[in-house]
Write an enzyme that holds these catalytic residues in place. Structure first.
Site, short mmCIF file in Angstrom:
data_model
loop_
_atom_site.label_atom_id
_atom_site.label_comp_id
_atom_site.label_asym_id
_atom_site.label_seq_id
_atom_site.Cartn_x
_atom_site.Cartn_y
_atom_site.Cartn_z
N ASP A 1 114.06 90.66 -5.18
CA ASP A 1 112.80 89.98 -4.87
C ASP A 1 111.70 91.03 -5.03
OD1 ASP A 1 110.80 88.25 -4.22
OD2 ASP A 1 111.76 87.48 -2.41
C1 BGC Z 1 108.82 85.73 -3.45
C2 BGC Z 1 109.65 85.21 -4.59
C3 BGC Z 1 108.83 85.16 -5.84
C4 BGC Z 1 108.31 86.56 -6.12
C5 BGC Z 1 107.46 86.67 -7.37
C6 BGC Z 1 108.16 87.06 -3.79
O1 BGC Z 1 107.27 87.44 -2.83
O2 BGC Z 1 109.60 85.88 -2.29
O3 BGC Z 1 110.14 83.94 -4.28
O4 BGC Z 1 109.57 84.65 -6.89
O5 BGC Z 1 107.51 86.99 -5.04
O6 BGC Z 1 106.25 86.04 -7.19
#
Ligand code: BGC
Length: 745
Positions: free
Chosen positions: A267
């Site tokens: 993530d």
């Molecule tokens: C989120 C993800 C997301 C990623 C990219 C993160 O903060 O938890 O779900 O895909 O950011 O935007």
């Protein structure tokens, strides 16, 4: 707009594996896989160490480098999971300012789950995958399959409900649909990322049985059955180790037991250690600020955990290259499966078919919770309709965190109703309350000015007056994706509706008893007025065609057929995590910022907790009404075999006993009556949605095997014990119409 016949029959059936089709490529998947491995071998034999390091970490917010010298393309990711995120700057969340990056917003995933229609999972995935492909993305960051453990979780709207089986079935379709476009899904957030409060520091502690029975099955289904090409590690810790590079979750389960051959992506900012990342299966690092200093450095990407620090360890001989080669192989596989696939279709953006898909999924996901006769709207008698509430006009596709979108258009509930009722009934609008007047996320603005500085009493009085003068009142409220209102990064602060909406509803009811409440949210909310309000509809975040879908259902153009994918608790005390004080955990006293969160309710999540404790939720899991009635009868079971060769076929008749066409969701639950451990009263193990004309009858057939009977034993693993089982067939977890029994040996 209608989904074309070609689209709905040939393509969906092809994806389900029942007919052959030329998309995305006519080459057999085995020979394609061999080709890919040969191409990887070739490329890897030519790559330098520095080039290998270059492909396993980000080079911008949403991309990682390819190998330009060898013609290997960059890898581009996009959020996900409800539409294709607008382009942001190279190294900044702000908008890149493109004008060709608006998309169709599909309904939030809770709505998809509420359709209980697996074909719609495929349609959703195929449609959003086409949009991702057209925008030239290799990886779509979705679907989210974390279990809805508490209704306060800010991100439940991005997930598929509380039940592992339902979530898994819906996820498989989504995955196959997306990937048929040569676009990879990235299933998130693996695993036990079930709240947003303290999301970076929560240490989820669940016992093995809970992990296996509740929190992993949807991930497993997406990986093993769906064939997901990538997966995203969560921000949280699991049993003391960060999920992104968690030995147990990644090495043992994902890549070991499930044989996952795709890439693990962190993530954004979820990576915390070079060493763990190397050895615990992280393949691609994204979103890290720098080398852990929590500040931007010049050339930050080189300081990623899996960049220079990793390269240095190899150069100094402190770690070998075996792990690196495995990561590079997986990343190249991801590239060759997507951007590097010569037969990849071209995709499409904002097509009529995509709007039609969004509308249909919305229509099938709306849940009629209660109806004392006000719906469908009687347009013979109803001449004046008052629409009250901020959510009737507020654009909901902007906000909520990373799933926020920039849409080509969004039809609000009020606009949808006005359009449908034009010439039939007068529609008057009053705000009733002011909730969240903002409308901006990362530089995308709704363009709406929702500011209203009148005193609350004046705003309410106006609504009450309009209500009193109308034949029917439709209140459209709920949550709205602002912080603490169904949004990433924060959980809800209370189960109640915010902004004094309960008082508004009471005041409207006193003015006009013909009140329909439409709640928009991705989560259950308290409804203390539920016994007094005659008609209640659960509308989710429905995306671009939100108002069209809602108007179709309220007018009866479409007969509602959504069923709840989560329990609608009367109060939070009916939820296991809250009743047992197991949310949001306990901060450690050791100077670290870790919060230990013990999943004390174990496997008793959602209806499993409610049923164990004989509680009566406001609306049970699986509940959903229709404008017609259905009879479910004549259930029969045939069994054969024993142990792992056990098989059962359950048949049941469903008849539309009312006056209009409609669809019913028949749910099959299994109940283990004799077991050495305490099991949930029953567990969902099958479902089918069937559309029937008035008076029509169909026989449904469900196949069960020993997997459906098993629980997870800490020592022996999955096991089914001999004894008596019931199979319960119903239209909600609390409305069981038929029971058949058998002995398992
Ligand atoms: C989120 C993800 C997301 C990623 C990219 C993160 O903060 O938890 O779900 O895909 O950011 O935007």
């Amino acid at each position: 707009m209608k989904i074309t016949k070609f689209f709905s029959t040939v393509v969906l059936l092809a994806l389900l594996g029942t007919v052959s089709c030329s998309c995305p490529s006519s080459q057999s998947s085995d020979s394609r896989a061999d080709d890919i491995e040969a191409r990887i071998d070739d490329v890897m034999s030519k790559m330098t160490l520095h080039e290998k390091i270059g492909v396993i970490h980000a080079q911008s917010k949403f991309s990682s480098a390819g190998v330009p010298r060898l013609g290997i393309p960059e890898l581009w990711c996009t959020d996900g999971p409800h539409g294709i995120r607008p382009e942001v700057l190279w190294d900044d969340w702000n908008q890149a300012g493109w004008t060709n990056d608006s998309c169709v917003a599909f309904p939030a995933l809770t709505c998809l789950a509420a359709t209980w229609n697996q074909e719609l999972g495929l349609l959703y995935g195929k449609s959003i995958g086409e949009e991702a492909r057209y925008r030239n993305k290799a990886v779509l960051l979705g679907p989210g399959v974390n279990i809805c453990r508490t209704p306060l979780n800010g991100r439940s709207f991005e997930y598929l409900g509380e039940d592992p089986y339902l979530s898994g079935r819906m996820a498989v379709g989504y995955v196959k649909g997306v990937q048929s476009n040569g676009v990879a899904v990235c299933v998130k957030h693996y695993a036990l990322n079930n709240n947003e409060v303290d999301r970076y520091t929560t240490n989820a502690i669940a016992d093995e049985r809970t992990l296996r029975e509740i929190y992993l099955p949807a991930f497993k289904a997406a990986v093993v059955e769906g064939g997901a090409w990538s997966i995203m590690g969560g921000y949280n810790l699991f049993r003391g180790q960060h999920a992104c590079h968690n030995d147990y979750l990644m090495n043992k389960i994902l890549k070991g037991e499930w044989g996952f051959d795709g890439a693990v992506i962190s993530d954004w900012g979820g990576t915390q250690s070079t060493e763990e990342a190397i050895f615990n299966s992280l393949d691609l690092e994204y979103g890290t600020w720098t080398d852990g200093l929590k500040m931007g450095l010049t050339n930050a990407y080189d300081n990623y955990y899996m960049a220079r620090p990793y390269e240095k360890l190899i150069e100094e001989g402190k770690v070998g290259t075996k792990e690196l080669d495995d990561k590079v192989r997986r990343v190249l596989r991801l590239i060759f499966r997507t951007t590097g696939d010569k037969n990849r279709p071209f995709g499409s953006l904002c097509s009529d078919e995509h709007y039609a898909a969004a509308q249909k999924i919305g229509e099938e996901g709306i849940v009629l919770l209660k109806n004392e006769g006000l719906l469908p709207l009687d347009l013979e008698k109803t001449k004046k309709i008052a629409v009250v509430g901020e959510n009737a006009i507020k654009m909901m596709t902007v906000g909520g965190g990373s799933s926020s979108l920039k849409v080509q258009h969004e039809i609000s509930p009020l606009d949808g109703l006005k359009k449908r009722l034009a010439g039939k009934a007068e529609v008057v609008y009053a705000r009733g309350y002011v909730g969240d007047a903002s409308g901006e996320y990362n530089g995308v603005t709704t363009g709406q000015d929702l500011s209203d500085n009148r005193p609350a009493s004046v705003i309410l009085a106006e609504a009450v007056k309009v209500a009193a003068e109308s034949d029917v009142v439709i209140f459209i409220g709920g949550l709205n994706k602002a912080d603490h209102m169904d949004a990433e990064g924060s959980d809800r602060l209370e189960y109640s509706l915010p902004y004094g909406q309960n008082e508004v509803i009471e005041a409207l009811l006193a003015a006009n008893k013909n009140l329909i409440v439409v709640n928009i949210s991705g989560n259950a909310v308290a409804m203390p007025w539920a016994d007094k309000v005659p008609t209640i509809v659960q509308d989710w975040y429905l995306g671009s065609e939100a108002g069209t879908s809602l108007a179709s259902v309220l007018t009866g153009d479409v007969n509602p057929s959504g069923h709840l994918p989560m329990t609608w608790y009367a109060s939070l005390e009916q939820n296991g995590a809250h009743a047992l004080g197991a949310y949001p955990g306990v901060k450690r006293n050791d100077g670290s910022d870790i919060t230990d969160l013990e999943y004390k309710e174990g496997v008793f999540v959602g209806y499993r907790y409610v049923e164990k404790n004989n509680l009566k939720p406001l609306f049970p899991f699986g509940h959903g009404l229709s404008y017609t009635t259905f009879e479910v009868d004549n259930a029969k079971i045939k069994t054969s075999g024993s142990g792992d060769s056990f098989k059962a076929t359950v048949t049941v008749d469903v008849t539309n006993t009312g006056k209009v066409e409609g669809a019913e969701v028949v749910q099959l639950y299994v109940s283990d009556l004799e077991c050495s451990v305490e099991r949930p009263v029953k567990e969902l193990k099958g479902f089918a949605k069937v559309n029937l004309k008035a008076g029509e009858k169909q026989t449904l057939s469900f196949a069960l095997d020993s997997e459906a009977l098993k629980f997870y034993d800490e020592k022996e693993g999955w096991k089914a014990e001999a004894g008596k089982f019931d199979v319960l067939l119903g239209v909600s977890s609390a409305d069981i119409r038929q029971t058949v029994s058998f002995d398992y040996k």
